[in-house]
Design an enzyme around this catalytic site. Structure first.
Site, PDB file in Angstrom:
ATOM      1  N   CYS A  34      44.786  -6.088  49.529  1.00  0.00           N
ATOM      2  CA  CYS A  34      44.142  -6.460  50.790  1.00  0.00           C
ATOM      3  C   CYS A  34      45.159  -6.900  51.841  1.00  0.00           C
ATOM      4  O   CYS A  34      44.883  -6.848  53.038  1.00  0.00           O
ATOM      5  CB  CYS A  34      43.144  -7.587  50.552  1.00  0.00           C
ATOM      6  SG  CYS A  34      41.861  -7.156  49.357  1.00  0.00           S
TER       7      CYS A  34
ATOM      8  N   GLN B  54      38.221 -11.042  39.423  1.00  0.00           N
ATOM      9  CA  GLN B  54      39.217 -10.605  38.448  1.00  0.00           C
ATOM     10  C   GLN B  54      38.892 -11.054  37.024  1.00  0.00           C
ATOM     11  O   GLN B  54      39.582 -10.653  36.080  1.00  0.00           O
ATOM     12  CB  GLN B  54      40.602 -11.129  38.847  1.00  0.00           C
ATOM     13  CG  GLN B  54      41.101 -10.641  40.191  1.00  0.00           C
ATOM     14  CD  GLN B  54      41.485  -9.174  40.190  1.00  0.00           C
ATOM     15  OE1 GLN B  54      41.703  -8.569  39.137  1.00  0.00           O
ATOM     16  NE2 GLN B  54      41.579  -8.584  41.370  1.00  0.00           N
TER      17      GLN B  54
ATOM     18  N   ALA C 293      32.617  -7.711  47.120  1.00  0.00           N
ATOM     19  CA  ALA C 293      32.793  -9.119  46.763  1.00  0.00           C
ATOM     20  C   ALA C 293      33.081  -9.950  48.004  1.00  0.00           C
ATOM     21  O   ALA C 293      32.684 -11.117  48.082  1.00  0.00           O
ATOM     22  CB  ALA C 293      33.924  -9.268  45.753  1.00  0.00           C
ATOM     23  N   THR C 294      33.777  -9.365  48.981  1.00  0.00           N
ATOM     24  CA  THR C 294      34.052 -10.093  50.213  1.00  0.00           C
ATOM     25  C   THR C 294      32.758 -10.468  50.916  1.00  0.00           C
ATOM     26  O   THR C 294      32.600 -11.597  51.405  1.00  0.00           O
ATOM     27  CB  THR C 294      34.937  -9.244  51.149  1.00  0.00           C
ATOM     28  OG1 THR C 294      36.206  -9.037  50.523  1.00  0.00           O
ATOM     29  CG2 THR C 294      35.154  -9.932  52.481  1.00  0.00           C
TER      30      THR C 294
ATOM     31  N   ASN D 171      44.106 -13.122  41.661  1.00  0.00           N
ATOM     32  CA  ASN D 171      44.327 -11.678  41.764  1.00  0.00           C
ATOM     33  C   ASN D 171      45.795 -11.293  41.827  1.00  0.00           C
ATOM     34  O   ASN D 171      46.158 -10.163  41.509  1.00  0.00           O
ATOM     35  CB  ASN D 171      43.596 -11.119  42.993  1.00  0.00           C
ATOM     36  CG  ASN D 171      44.103 -11.710  44.292  1.00  0.00           C
ATOM     37  OD1 ASN D 171      44.139 -12.935  44.459  1.00  0.00           O
ATOM     38  ND2 ASN D 171      44.478 -10.872  45.233  1.00  0.00           N
TER      39      ASN D 171
END
Length: 367
Positions: A313, A176, A70-71, A148
Site C-alpha cells: 500500500c 494478516q 478491509a480498508t 503486515n
C-alpha cells in the site's frame, strides 16, 4: 520459468477451490441477491452461506458485514468511536497499517484526540503507554493482530482487557492473521480481507460484536443490514466464504508447512538480521535486513523473485516504512530491509531458489 512468489502479505494466489466456488455466480447464476424472484433468492442464499462460513472463524456473539475491502471495513469500524457519548479519545499502535493509522489521524482533525502508541525495538506495544493513554475519555483502541510488515503478533487479549476496564471499544485489524492463527475473543470489531487468505480481491468483511452501534459509511438503498448500501456480489461473497472455510480446514497444516519454510529461510539468510520479535511473530512473514544494502537496487537485480521492501500500500509513496522507523531503525537500516512472505502454495525449492538469487545479488552489491 515463472518468478518465485514470496509476497504473500501483499496478496495471495486464488485457491482452486475458491475459483470453483465463485464460477457459478459469474456465469448462469447471475441474479441480484436483493431481488425477490427465484434467481435473487438463490443468490441471497449463497451470500448467507458465505456469511456463516466466515463467522465460523470469528468469535460468537456478533455479526458479519460484507465490505469492498478491509480498508473499508476499518473505516466503517472507526465510526463506532462516534457513538460513544462523552468520549473522544482514539489510541492506535504506531505500527498499524495505514488503513487504521491514517484514519485515526484523520479523526484527530475532526474533534477527536488521537494518540499513536509506541512500540519497543521488537515491535511489541509498550503496555504502560497504553495504560497511560486510557481514561474516561477513551472511545476506541486500535491494535493489529499480525503486523503486515514485520509479522509481529500483538497481545490483543491483554490490550482488550485494559481498554474494556475504561469502557473503550477495541478494533482489531486481523487481515494478516485471519484464517492463520487464533483470533482474539475479546475484540469488539474485527476487520478482514479476502485476497490475503487465497480468496478474491475486492471484498472484505467487518465483524461487529452484538450491541455495538455502527453508523453507515455508505448511504443509498439500505442493503447489507442498512449499514453498507450497494449491491453485493454473490461471486465475491462466495469466494470469501469458501476461502474462510478452507482456512478453517487447513489452518494447522498450513501453519506447520509455512513454519517449516520459514525455518529453512532463516537458515539460508543467517547473515541477515531479523526485524521484529523473534518469538512473538507469525512464521509466514520474514522481514530481514543487511547492513549497507540498497534494497531498491536489489529488487531490480533479482527479477526472478517476487518480494517486497514493505507494505504494498505504501510502495509508491516514497515514504520510508513507518513500521521500521517505530522500531528505532535508522533510515539506512530501513532501506536495507526486505520482506519475504511464505504461503500455502510455496515449497522448499521456492525458498532455496529465492535465497540463492537474493544472497548472490546482495554479495555482488556489497562487494
Amino acid at each position: 520459468m515463472n518468478p518465485v512468489y514470496l509476497d504473500n502479505q501483499a496478496t495471495t494466489p486464488l485457491a482452486p477451490e475458491v475459483f470453483d466456488a465463485m464460477l457459478p455466480w459469474l456465469k448462469d447464476s447471475f441474479g441480484n441477491p436483493h431481488s425477490p424472484h427465484m434467481m435473487g433468492r438463490k443468490a441471497a442464499a449463497a451470500v448467507e452461506v458465505a456469511r456463516e462460513q466466515i463467522a465460523g472463524l470469528l468469535p460468537r456473539g456478533g455479526r458479519v458485514i460484507f465490505t469492498g475491502s478491509a480498508t473499508e471495513a476499518i473505516n466503517l469500524a472507526m465510526g463506532a468511536a462516534r457513538t460513544q457519548p462523552g468520549r473522544n479519545g482514539i489510541a492506535v499502535i504506531d505500527t498499524e497499517h495505514a488503513a487504521v493509522r491514517d484514519t485515526a489521524l484523520w479523526y484527530g482533525t475532526q474533534g477527536f484526540e488521537t494518540r499513536l502508541l509506541p512500540v519497543d525495538p521488537q515491535g511489541l506495544l509498550l503496555l504502560e503507554e497504553l495504560e497511560a493513554s486510557l481514561g474516561p475519555q477513551s472511545a476506541l483502541v486500535g491494535a493489529m493482530l499480525v503486523n503486515n510488515e514485520i509479522g509481529v503478533i500483538q497481545p490483543i487479549e491483554r490490550i482488550a482487557a485494559m481498554a474494556h476496564r475504561v469502557g473503550a471499544l477495541v478494533l482489531c485489524d486481523a487481515v494478516q492473521g485471519f484464517g492463520r492463527i487464533a483470533l482474539p475473543q475479546q475484540a469488539d470489531l474485527i476487520a478482514l480481507s479476502g485476497h490475503k487468505i487465497y480468496g478474491p480481491k475486492g471484498i472484505g468483511a467487518l465483524w461487529v460484536r452484538d450491541g455495538i452501534d455502527i453508523p453507515p459509511l455508505i448511504h443509498g438503498g439500505g442493503q447489507e443490514q442498512g449499514i453498507r448500501s450497494g449491491t453485493l456480489s454473490p461471486a465475491l461473497c462466495a469466494g470469501l466464504g469458501a476461502a474462510a472455510q478452507l482456512c478453517a480446514e487447513r489452518q494447522d497444516a498450513d501453519l506447520a508447512h509455512i513454519t517449516s519454510l520459514a525455518d529453512k529461510a532463516r537458515s539460508l539468510f543467517a547473515d541477515w538480521t531479523v526485524n521484529g520479535s523473534l518469538d512473538q511473530r507469525y512464521a509466514g512473514n520474514l522481514n530481514i535486513r543487511r547492513e549497507g544494502l540498497d534494497v531498491a537496487r536489489l529488487m531490480s537485480d533479482v527479477r526472478a523473485v517476487a518480494f517486497s521492501a514493505g507494505s504494498a500500500c505504501a510502495s509508491g509513496s516514497g515514504r520510508p516504512s513507518h513500521v521500521l522507523a517505530a522500531l528505532g531503525l535508522e533510515p539506512a537500516a530501513i532501506k536495507s530491509s526486505i520482506r519475504l512472505g511464505f504461503g500455502r502454495y510455496n515449497n522448499v525449492e521456492d525458498v532455496e531458489r529465492a535465497a540463492g538469487l537474493i544472497n548472490q545479488a546482495a554479495e555482488k552489491q556489497l562487494s
